[in-house]
Design a protein around this motif. Sequence first.
Motif, PDB file in Angstrom:
ATOM      1  N   ALA A 115       0.827  -1.209   0.000  1.00 35.71           N
ATOM      2  CA  ALA A 115       0.000   0.000   0.000  1.00 35.71           C
ATOM      3  C   ALA A 115       0.864   1.263   0.000  1.00 35.71           C
ATOM      4  CB  ALA A 115      -0.930   0.002   1.209  1.00 35.71           C
ATOM      5  N   GLN A 116       2.014   1.184   0.609  1.00 28.85           N
ATOM      6  CA  GLN A 116       2.908   2.336   0.677  1.00 28.85           C
ATOM      7  C   GLN A 116       3.716   2.532  -0.605  1.00 28.85           C
ATOM      8  OE1 GLN A 116       5.166   1.155   4.130  1.00 28.85           O
ATOM      9  NE2 GLN A 116       3.817   2.241   5.550  1.00 28.85           N
ATOM     10  N   ASN A 117       4.104   1.428  -1.259  1.00 29.16           N
ATOM     11  CA  ASN A 117       5.096   1.514  -2.327  1.00 29.16           C
ATOM     12  C   ASN A 117       4.594   1.219  -3.735  1.00 29.16           C
ATOM     13  OD1 ASN A 117       6.933   2.067  -0.313  1.00 29.16           O
ATOM     14  ND2 ASN A 117       7.796   0.011  -0.260  1.00 29.16           N
ATOM     15  N   ALA A 118       3.389   0.708  -3.888  1.00 25.29           N
ATOM     16  CA  ALA A 118       2.925   0.284  -5.209  1.00 25.29           C
ATOM     17  C   ALA A 118       2.845   1.448  -6.194  1.00 25.29           C
ATOM     18  CB  ALA A 118       1.550  -0.375  -5.094  1.00 25.29           C
ATOM     19  N   GLU A 119       3.311   1.203  -7.409  1.00 25.40           N
ATOM     20  CA  GLU A 119       3.192   2.164  -8.493  1.00 25.40           C
ATOM     21  C   GLU A 119       1.814   2.027  -9.135  1.00 25.40           C
ATOM     22  OE1 GLU A 119       5.344   4.414  -9.266  1.00 25.40           O
ATOM     23  OE2 GLU A 119       7.053   3.755  -8.059  1.00 25.40           O
ATOM     24  N   PRO A 120       1.307   3.097  -9.768  1.00 24.53           N
ATOM     25  CA  PRO A 120      -0.028   3.036 -10.396  1.00 24.53           C
ATOM     26  C   PRO A 120      -0.196   1.862 -11.349  1.00 24.53           C
ATOM     27  CG  PRO A 120       0.725   5.296 -10.333  1.00 24.53           C
ATOM     28  CD  PRO A 120       1.876   4.458  -9.859  1.00 24.53           C
ATOM     29  N   ILE A 154       0.974  -8.649  -5.040  1.00 23.18           N
ATOM     30  CA  ILE A 154       1.048  -7.804  -3.842  1.00 23.18           C
ATOM     31  C   ILE A 154       2.483  -7.746  -3.346  1.00 23.18           C
ATOM     32  CG2 ILE A 154       0.382  -7.640  -1.398  1.00 23.18           C
ATOM     33  CD1 ILE A 154      -2.369  -8.742  -2.252  1.00 23.18           C
ATOM     34  N   ALA A 155       3.153  -8.898  -3.323  1.00 21.47           N
ATOM     35  CA  ALA A 155       4.551  -8.926  -2.896  1.00 21.47           C
ATOM     36  C   ALA A 155       5.429  -8.102  -3.821  1.00 21.47           C
ATOM     37  CB  ALA A 155       5.048 -10.372  -2.835  1.00 21.47           C
ATOM     38  N   SER A 156       5.177  -8.173  -5.116  1.00 18.49           N
ATOM     39  CA  SER A 156       5.955  -7.380  -6.076  1.00 18.49           C
ATOM     40  C   SER A 156       5.743  -5.886  -5.865  1.00 18.49           C
ATOM     41  CB  SER A 156       5.568  -7.762  -7.509  1.00 18.49           C
ATOM     42  OG  SER A 156       5.924  -9.095  -7.796  1.00 18.49           O
ATOM     43  N   CYS A 157       4.551  -5.510  -5.421  1.00 21.27           N
ATOM     44  CA  CYS A 157       4.226  -4.095  -5.208  1.00 21.27           C
ATOM     45  C   CYS A 157       5.037  -3.467  -4.079  1.00 21.27           C
ATOM     46  CB  CYS A 157       2.736  -3.938  -4.894  1.00 21.27           C
ATOM     47  SG  CYS A 157       1.642  -4.152  -6.310  1.00 21.27           S
ATOM     48  N   THR A 158       5.663  -4.281  -3.242  1.00 26.51           N
ATOM     49  CA  THR A 158       6.424  -3.729  -2.121  1.00 26.51           C
ATOM     50  C   THR A 158       7.718  -3.065  -2.561  1.00 26.51           C
ATOM     51  OG1 THR A 158       7.656  -5.792  -1.737  1.00 26.51           O
ATOM     52  CG2 THR A 158       5.528  -5.542  -0.600  1.00 26.51           C
TER      53      THR A 158
END
Length: 230
Positions: A115-120, A154-158
Motif C-alpha cells: 500500500a505504501q510503495n505500489a506504483e499506479p 502484492i509482494a511485487s508491489c512492495t
Amino acid sequence: MKKNAENKTLADQAADQMIRYIQEQGYVPGDRLPTEADLSKLLGVGRNTVREAVRVLASRNIVSVRQGSGTFLSEKQGLADDPFGFSFVEDRERLTRELMQTRVIVEPPIAALAAQNAEPEEIRRLEEILLEIEALIEAREDYSDKDTQFHAQIASCTHNSVVSRLVPVISSGVAVFAQEVPSEEYKQTLRSHRAIYNAIRGRKAVEAQQAMYLHLLFNESRYLEEMGDA
C-alpha cells in the motif's frame, strides 16, 4: 588471468545483456519481453544467439517462454520451483498448517508495504488479476492459479527485493491450501480480496494489513473446519 566475461559464450554474454536490459526498462514479473527480432537489434547479436540466450535465462527461471505468445519475465524471479523441498514433505496436513502460520506472520506486513510503495501500473495489474478472480468465481470455476498471482503481485508491489524472494514460498502456501481444502468458498473470498485491493489502491497501509490478516485467519479457520479440528 582472463576476466570471467571473456570465458563466457556469446549466448551467455547476450543473456547478461538481456538481464541488464530488463533491469533498465523496469520490467516486472509477467511482463512480455520484445520479440526475438527486436532483441537481436537491441543486443546487436544474431537471432540464433538471442534464442540461445533466452534458453539460458529460461533454465535459470528468469524468463518463461509461452508457445505462440512470446517470452515473459518469470513470476519465479530466478528461483527454483521448490526451493524448500515442500514436494518431499509427506505430512501434507502438517505442511499446510505450518505454511498457513507462516503466511499469517509474513503476508499482512507485505500488504501494508504494498500500500505504501505500489506504483499506479502495479495497482492496475493487481486490479486486472482481481477482476479475473471475480470472473472465475462468478462462473464457479477454479481460481487457485489466479489467487496465487494475486498474492505474488502484492509482494511485487512492495519494491522490496527480499519480499520478492519470498514470493515462491507464499505461492506454495496458497497452492497447498487449495489442494488440501476440497470445497471452495466464494462469497468471503470476493469480499476479502476486494478489501485488500481497495486498501492498497487507497494507500491505506494499516487497513491493507488488517484486511490481509482477516483474510488469512478466515482461510485458517475454514481449513480447520474442513479437517474436523474446529
